[in-house]
Design a protein around this motif. Structure first.
Motif, PDB file in Angstrom:
ATOM      1  N   ASP A 135       8.863  -8.620   1.660  1.00  0.00           N
ATOM      2  CA  ASP A 135       8.421  -7.831   0.509  1.00  0.00           C
ATOM      3  C   ASP A 135       8.079  -8.732  -0.674  1.00  0.00           C
ATOM      4  O   ASP A 135       7.148  -8.458  -1.423  1.00  0.00           O
ATOM      5  N   ALA A 136       8.837  -9.818  -0.851  1.00  0.00           N
ATOM      6  CA  ALA A 136       8.605 -10.747  -1.962  1.00  0.00           C
ATOM      7  C   ALA A 136       7.226 -11.393  -1.877  1.00  0.00           C
ATOM      8  O   ALA A 136       6.647 -11.764  -2.894  1.00  0.00           O
ATOM      9  N   LYS A 137       6.689 -11.500  -0.673  1.00  0.00           N
ATOM     10  CA  LYS A 137       5.357 -12.095  -0.486  1.00  0.00           C
ATOM     11  C   LYS A 137       4.252 -11.190  -1.020  1.00  0.00           C
ATOM     12  O   LYS A 137       3.122 -11.638  -1.212  1.00  0.00           O
ATOM     13  N   GLN A 138       4.554  -9.930  -1.275  1.00  0.00           N
ATOM     14  CA  GLN A 138       3.560  -8.959  -1.741  1.00  0.00           C
ATOM     15  C   GLN A 138       3.395  -8.970  -3.263  1.00  0.00           C
ATOM     16  O   GLN A 138       2.491  -8.328  -3.788  1.00  0.00           O
ATOM     17  N   ILE A 139       4.285  -9.690  -3.971  1.00  0.00           N
ATOM     18  CA  ILE A 139       4.298  -9.623  -5.433  1.00  0.00           C
ATOM     19  C   ILE A 139       3.869 -10.975  -6.007  1.00  0.00           C
ATOM     20  O   ILE A 139       4.562 -11.974  -5.856  1.00  0.00           O
ATOM     21  N   GLU A 153       0.831  -1.200   0.000  1.00  0.00           N
ATOM     22  CA  GLU A 153       0.000   0.000   0.000  1.00  0.00           C
ATOM     23  C   GLU A 153       0.864   1.247   0.000  1.00  0.00           C
ATOM     24  O   GLU A 153       1.967   1.247   0.536  1.00  0.00           O
ATOM     25  N   GLY A 154       0.371   2.291  -0.597  1.00  0.00           N
ATOM     26  CA  GLY A 154       1.013   3.591  -0.561  1.00  0.00           C
ATOM     27  C   GLY A 154       2.448   3.595  -1.019  1.00  0.00           C
ATOM     28  O   GLY A 154       2.778   3.148  -2.119  1.00  0.00           O
ATOM     29  N   ALA A 155       3.322   4.100  -0.147  1.00  0.00           N
ATOM     30  CA  ALA A 155       4.733   4.284  -0.486  1.00  0.00           C
ATOM     31  C   ALA A 155       5.431   2.965  -0.797  1.00  0.00           C
ATOM     32  O   ALA A 155       6.305   2.915  -1.674  1.00  0.00           O
ATOM     33  N   LEU A 156       5.055   1.874  -0.122  1.00  0.00           N
ATOM     34  CA  LEU A 156       5.676   0.583  -0.373  1.00  0.00           C
ATOM     35  C   LEU A 156       5.387   0.118  -1.799  1.00  0.00           C
ATOM     36  O   LEU A 156       6.289  -0.293  -2.521  1.00  0.00           O
ATOM     37  N   ARG A 157       4.147   0.213  -2.229  1.00  0.00           N
ATOM     38  CA  ARG A 157       3.783  -0.191  -3.591  1.00  0.00           C
ATOM     39  C   ARG A 157       4.507   0.678  -4.621  1.00  0.00           C
ATOM     40  O   ARG A 157       5.021   0.169  -5.619  1.00  0.00           O
ATOM     41  N   LEU A 158       4.557   1.965  -4.391  1.00  0.00           N
ATOM     42  CA  LEU A 158       5.270   2.863  -5.311  1.00  0.00           C
ATOM     43  C   LEU A 158       6.760   2.529  -5.366  1.00  0.00           C
ATOM     44  O   LEU A 158       7.375   2.604  -6.431  1.00  0.00           O
ATOM     45  N   ARG A 159       7.330   2.146  -4.234  1.00  0.00           N
ATOM     46  CA  ARG A 159       8.746   1.752  -4.199  1.00  0.00           C
ATOM     47  C   ARG A 159       8.978   0.522  -5.069  1.00  0.00           C
ATOM     48  O   ARG A 159       9.931   0.462  -5.843  1.00  0.00           O
ATOM     49  N   PHE A 160       8.090  -0.475  -4.968  1.00  0.00           N
ATOM     50  CA  PHE A 160       8.194  -1.665  -5.820  1.00  0.00           C
ATOM     51  C   PHE A 160       8.165  -1.270  -7.295  1.00  0.00           C
ATOM     52  O   PHE A 160       8.976  -1.733  -8.092  1.00  0.00           O
ATOM     53  N   LEU A 161       7.199  -0.446  -7.664  1.00  0.00           N
ATOM     54  CA  LEU A 161       7.066  -0.028  -9.057  1.00  0.00           C
ATOM     55  C   LEU A 161       8.288   0.749  -9.530  1.00  0.00           C
ATOM     56  O   LEU A 161       8.776   0.539 -10.647  1.00  0.00           O
ATOM     57  N   ASP A 162       8.818   1.619  -8.683  1.00  0.00           N
ATOM     58  CA  ASP A 162      10.025   2.390  -9.032  1.00  0.00           C
ATOM     59  C   ASP A 162      11.233   1.489  -9.244  1.00  0.00           C
ATOM     60  O   ASP A 162      12.129   1.818 -10.027  1.00  0.00           O
TER      61      ASP A 162
END
Length: 76
Positions: free
Chosen positions: A65-69, A20-29
């Motif tokens: 973090d890998a569990k989120q993708i 969510e939020g900043a974490l998701r944007l960090r993944f995309l970046d």
């Protein structure tokens, strides 16, 4: 299936990016974008972090973090 479920040498294609939020944007970046092929290259001796190969570079992320993708298995 998530990136966390890959074994060394296995590949998959990103289907969805969680977080969510900043974490998701960090993944995309970092290039973790749906449709991108990722390969698990290495796992640290204690199991965390893991090293991925994607888009011509290597990226290390935490197992948590890998569990989120979410992945779909690559067709060989």
């Amino acid at each position: 299936m998530t990136i966390n479920d890959l074994k060394i040498g296995d590949s998959g294609v990103i289907a969805a990016v969680g977080g969510e939020g900043a974490l998701r944007l960090r993944f995309l970046d970092m290039g973790l974008i749906p449709g991108t092929k990722v390969t698990l290259q290495k796992v640290a001796p204690m199991g965390d972090p893991i090293q991925l190969r994607l888009r011509g570079y290597e990226l290390s992320i935490r197992r948590e973090d890998a569990k989120q993708i979410t992945l779909r298995e690559e067709q060989i």
